[in-house]
Design an enzyme around this catalytic site. Structure first.
Site, PDB file in Angstrom:
ATOM      1  CB  CYS A   1       1.030  16.785 -19.709  1.00  0.00           C
ATOM      2  SG  CYS A   1       1.043  15.443 -20.407  1.00  0.00           S
TER       3      CYS A   1
ATOM      4  CD  GLN B   1      -2.484  -0.754   2.579  1.00  0.00           C
ATOM      5  OE1 GLN B   1      -4.138  -0.098   2.777  1.00  0.00           O
ATOM      6  NE2 GLN B   1      -1.517  -1.774   3.319  1.00  0.00           N
TER       7      GLN B   1
ATOM      8  CB  CYS C   1      -3.342  12.951 -22.893  1.00  0.00           C
ATOM      9  SG  CYS C   1      -1.136  13.286 -21.706  1.00  0.00           S
TER      10      CYS C   1
ATOM     11  CG  HIS D   1      -3.095   2.969  -1.508  1.00  0.00           C
ATOM     12  ND1 HIS D   1      -3.256   2.515  -0.269  1.00  0.00           N
ATOM     13  CD2 HIS D   1      -4.355   2.075  -1.702  1.00  0.00           C
ATOM     14  CE1 HIS D   1      -4.204   1.833  -0.124  1.00  0.00           C
ATOM     15  NE2 HIS D   1      -4.477   1.397  -1.451  1.00  0.00           N
TER      16      HIS D   1
ATOM     17  CG  ASN E   1       0.614  -4.227  13.196  1.00  0.00           C
ATOM     18  OD1 ASN E   1       1.085  -2.746  13.765  1.00  0.00           O
ATOM     19  ND2 ASN E   1       0.583  -3.207  12.523  1.00  0.00           N
TER      20      ASN E   1
ATOM     21  CB  THR F   1      -1.356  -2.649   6.759  1.00  0.00           C
ATOM     22  OG1 THR F   1      -2.817  -1.792   6.876  1.00  0.00           O
ATOM     23  CG2 THR F   1      -1.256  -3.760   6.883  1.00  0.00           C
TER      24      THR F   1
ATOM     25  CB  VAL G   1       2.930   6.269  -2.662  1.00  0.00           C
ATOM     26  CG1 VAL G   1       1.169   5.815  -2.231  1.00  0.00           C
ATOM     27  CG2 VAL G   1       3.421   6.850  -1.055  1.00  0.00           C
TER      28      VAL G   1
ATOM     29  CB  ALA H   1       8.648  -4.205  10.018  1.00  0.00           C
TER      30      ALA H   1
HETATM   31  C1  BJW Z   1       4.506  -1.173  12.643  1.00  0.00           C
HETATM   32  C2  BJW Z   1       5.874   0.227  12.936  1.00  0.00           C
HETATM   33  C3  BJW Z   1       7.030  -1.122  12.632  1.00  0.00           C
HETATM   34  C4  BJW Z   1       4.051   1.264  13.073  1.00  0.00           C
HETATM   35  N1  BJW Z   1       6.901  -2.256  12.641  1.00  0.00           N
HETATM   36  N2  BJW Z   1       5.101  -1.994  11.918  1.00  0.00           N
HETATM   37  C5  BJW Z   1     -15.441   0.188   2.143  1.00  0.00           C
HETATM   38  C6  BJW Z   1     -15.626   0.096   4.005  1.00  0.00           C
HETATM   39  C7  BJW Z   1     -15.901   1.516   4.254  1.00  0.00           C
HETATM   40  C8  BJW Z   1     -15.005   2.679   3.210  1.00  0.00           C
HETATM   41  C9  BJW Z   1     -14.507   1.516   1.798  1.00  0.00           C
HETATM   42  C10 BJW Z   1     -14.750   0.260   1.692  1.00  0.00           C
HETATM   43  N3  BJW Z   1     -14.120   0.524   0.336  1.00  0.00           N
HETATM   44  C11 BJW Z   1     -13.855   1.773   0.127  1.00  0.00           C
HETATM   45  C12 BJW Z   1     -14.177   1.874   0.961  1.00  0.00           C
HETATM   46  C13 BJW Z   1     -13.565   3.967   1.458  1.00  0.00           C
HETATM   47  C14 BJW Z   1     -11.715   4.286   1.584  1.00  0.00           C
HETATM   48  C15 BJW Z   1     -12.148   3.298   2.989  1.00  0.00           C
HETATM   49  O1  BJW Z   1     -11.888   2.592   2.664  1.00  0.00           O
HETATM   50  N4  BJW Z   1     -11.620   3.988   3.566  1.00  0.00           N
HETATM   51  C16 BJW Z   1     -10.855   3.446   5.294  1.00  0.00           C
HETATM   52  C17 BJW Z   1     -10.300   4.626   6.227  1.00  0.00           C
HETATM   53  C18 BJW Z   1     -12.869   3.196   5.689  1.00  0.00           C
HETATM   54  N5  BJW Z   1     -11.575   3.166   0.465  1.00  0.00           N
HETATM   55  C19 BJW Z   1     -11.270   4.270  -0.841  1.00  0.00           C
HETATM   56  O2  BJW Z   1     -11.740   4.831  -1.130  1.00  0.00           O
HETATM   57  C20 BJW Z   1     -10.128   3.007  -1.747  1.00  0.00           C
HETATM   58  N6  BJW Z   1     -11.108   3.102  -2.959  1.00  0.00           N
HETATM   59  C21 BJW Z   1     -12.014   2.061  -3.299  1.00  0.00           C
HETATM   60  O3  BJW Z   1     -12.080   1.459  -2.544  1.00  0.00           O
HETATM   61  O4  BJW Z   1     -12.697   3.129  -4.531  1.00  0.00           O
HETATM   62  C22 BJW Z   1     -13.760   2.142  -4.568  1.00  0.00           C
HETATM   63  C23 BJW Z   1     -15.037   2.658  -3.390  1.00  0.00           C
HETATM   64  C24 BJW Z   1     -14.878   4.033  -3.494  1.00  0.00           C
HETATM   65  C25 BJW Z   1     -15.408   4.657  -2.116  1.00  0.00           C
HETATM   66  C26 BJW Z   1     -16.621   3.523  -1.196  1.00  0.00           C
HETATM   67  C27 BJW Z   1     -16.788   2.564  -2.054  1.00  0.00           C
HETATM   68  C28 BJW Z   1     -15.657   1.432  -2.997  1.00  0.00           C
HETATM   69  C29 BJW Z   1      -8.694   4.070  -2.152  1.00  0.00           C
HETATM   70  C30 BJW Z   1      -7.993   4.229  -0.752  1.00  0.00           C
HETATM   71  C31 BJW Z   1      -6.960   4.425  -1.299  1.00  0.00           C
HETATM   72  C32 BJW Z   1      -5.961   5.199   0.050  1.00  0.00           C
HETATM   73  N7  BJW Z   1      -4.497   5.463   0.049  1.00  0.00           N
HETATM   74  C33 BJW Z   1      -4.259   6.112   1.105  1.00  0.00           C
HETATM   75  C34 BJW Z   1      -3.485   7.328   0.919  1.00  0.00           C
HETATM   76  C35 BJW Z   1      -2.903   8.015  -0.216  1.00  0.00           C
HETATM   77  C36 BJW Z   1      -1.959   9.098  -0.443  1.00  0.00           C
HETATM   78  C37 BJW Z   1      -0.410   9.355  -0.201  1.00  0.00           C
HETATM   79  O5  BJW Z   1       0.076   8.241   0.378  1.00  0.00           O
HETATM   80  O6  BJW Z   1      -0.301  10.682  -0.219  1.00  0.00           O
HETATM   81  O7  BJW Z   1      -3.261   5.324   1.198  1.00  0.00           O
HETATM   82  S1  BJW Z   1      -4.918   6.078   2.733  1.00  0.00           S
HETATM   83  C38 BJW Z   1      -3.750   5.883   3.473  1.00  0.00           C
HETATM   84  O8  BJW Z   1      -3.932   4.227   4.386  1.00  0.00           O
HETATM   85  C39 BJW Z   1      -2.686   5.460   2.408  1.00  0.00           C
HETATM   86  C40 BJW Z   1      -2.108   4.070   3.205  1.00  0.00           C
HETATM   87  O9  BJW Z   1      -1.433   3.069   1.560  1.00  0.00           O
HETATM   88  C41 BJW Z   1      -3.459   3.496   3.778  1.00  0.00           C
HETATM   89  C42 BJW Z   1      -3.184   2.689   4.536  1.00  0.00           C
HETATM   90  O10 BJW Z   1      -2.231   3.147   5.307  1.00  0.00           O
HETATM   91  P1  BJW Z   1      -2.031   1.768   6.031  1.00  0.00           P
HETATM   92  O11 BJW Z   1      -0.594   0.793   5.394  1.00  0.00           O
HETATM   93  O12 BJW Z   1      -2.359   0.419   6.503  1.00  0.00           O
HETATM   94  O13 BJW Z   1      -1.244   3.088   7.584  1.00  0.00           O
HETATM   95  P2  BJW Z   1      -1.727   2.945   8.515  1.00  0.00           P
HETATM   96  O14 BJW Z   1      -0.812   4.765   9.517  1.00  0.00           O
HETATM   97  O15 BJW Z   1      -2.919   3.540   8.599  1.00  0.00           O
HETATM   98  O16 BJW Z   1      -0.705   1.952   9.544  1.00  0.00           O
HETATM   99  C43 BJW Z   1       0.223   2.158   9.728  1.00  0.00           C
HETATM  100  C44 BJW Z   1       1.316   0.361  11.058  1.00  0.00           C
HETATM  101  O17 BJW Z   1       1.704  -0.114  11.126  1.00  0.00           O
HETATM  102  C45 BJW Z   1      -0.498   0.561  11.861  1.00  0.00           C
HETATM  103  O18 BJW Z   1      -0.695  -0.587  12.512  1.00  0.00           O
HETATM  104  C46 BJW Z   1       1.237   0.364  13.222  1.00  0.00           C
HETATM  105  O19 BJW Z   1       0.875  -0.315  14.535  1.00  0.00           O
HETATM  106  C47 BJW Z   1       2.072  -0.158  12.579  1.00  0.00           C
HETATM  107  N8  BJW Z   1       3.761   0.098  12.296  1.00  0.00           N
HETATM  108  N9  BJW Z   1       5.363   1.005  12.766  1.00  0.00           N
HETATM  109  C48 BJW Z   1       5.883  -3.164  12.281  1.00  0.00           C
HETATM  110  N10 BJW Z   1       8.306  -0.276  12.603  1.00  0.00           N
HETATM  111 ZN    ZN Z   2      -0.757  15.330 -21.150  1.00  0.00          ZN
END
Ligand code: BJW
Ligand code: ZN
Length: 247
Positions: free
Chosen positions: A152, A106, A135, A124, A218, A193, A108, A236
């Protein structure tokens, strides 16, 4: 702290495994100094007090592309100074050892690629890629800082980060490859995650339903901890390299 008995079980599973899928999140890069999204060390509030939900949306970009690009510039500057850590390298080594391997990240930040991973889906997107809003041409751009507002090279229209924002769909190909890997693996490792953002939050269930042994690594418990076959608490960068000695 990871328990020896848990590591022993996981090493046994690694020895028997024929197909492995790894899902990673921000926690694996936290050990490289990249802020996670949520929690006390999270990105939220670090830049001009904004939360990522306020900036990582198509609506925010439409309203104020300059603001969104300034946020990405700040993050690009930060990530450009970071290197992969031992966990990224260990994941790349698993790819070399298992012919049937797929990494779904996940993140970027591009640190998995920098560590040598090649069989991966960056579901992501990637902060070093930009996409034309007109385009849709996708190109690599590693300028730090990137020019505000970047355009672009083909059609001169505004480009945006090639990143999946909230409410946007993931690429069909990435979803297809991810589900195919999850459904055909016998071991699934979920590293760093929070498991709250869909569709990735549903991947553990997909792998489990297909019969895989699902392991979470985690620092903390997550909403998925009760559901996985093994939940290992630890950093990790400390836990993941230990797995290499068992396979
Ligand atoms: C350690 C550690 C160490 C720390 N060792 N561990 C179904 C139900 C409800 C909502 C939705 C659903 N389906 C879709 C949605 C809407 C939405 C969503 O899920 N929202 C929720 C928040 C509820 N999803 C979307 O919009 C997605 N699109 C989609 O499904 O399209 C169709 C659709 C749309 C709308 C409705 C229904 C369907 C797209 C999601 C794209 C998310 N993008 C982001 C932002 C990117 C921007 C950027 O980077 O510039 O991506 S969100 C953000 O969270 C980012 C991450 O990739 C993502 C996940 O986060 P991650 O990696 O888990 O990080 P953290 O910070 O949350 O956790 C870190 C973990 O590490 C923790 O557990 C720590 O304990 C641990 N940790 N240090 C090991 N050293
Ligand atoms: Zn273009």
């Amino acid at each position: 702290m990871a328990r020896g008995s848990d590591l022993g079980i996981l090493k046994e599973k690694l020895t028997d495994a024929r197909a492995i899928t790894v899902l990673t999140g921000a926690g694996i890069s936290a050990d490289s100094g990249v802020p996670t999204f949520r929690g006390v060390d999270g990105l939220d509030g670090l830049w001009r007090n904004y939360r990522s939900e306020e900036l990582a949306t198509p609506e925010a970009f439409e309203r104020d592309p300059r603001l969104v690009w300034e946020w990405y510039n700040w993050r690009r500057e930060l990530i450009a100074t970071k290197q992969p850590n031992s966990a990224h390298y260990a994941v790349a080594e698993l790819e070399r050892r298992y012919p049937r391997f797929w990494l779904i990240t996940q993140n970027v930040d591009g640190l998995h690629r920098a560590a040598g991973s090649r069989k991966l889906s960056e579901i992501h997107g990637n902060i070093w890629m930009v996409r034309c809003t007109a385009c849709r041409r996708i190109v690599e751009n590693r300028d730090v800082p990137i020019q505000i507002l970047p355009t672009c090279t083909d059609c001169r229209r505004l480009v945006r980060p090639h990143i999946v924002w909230f409410g946007e769909s993931l690429a069909e190909e990435d979803l297809h490859r991810s589900y195919a890997a999850l459904q055909s693996s016998d071991l699934c490792l979920i590293i760093g995650t929070s498991g709250v953002v869909y569709p990735a939050a549903g991947f553990a269930a997909v792998a489990k339903k297909a019969g895989a042994f699902v392991v979470e690594i985690n620092l903390d418990k997550t909403p998925q901890s009760h559901f996985v076959d093994l939940s290992i608490q630890g950093r990790a960068k400390e836990v993941v390299p230990l797995l290499l000695s068992g396979c």
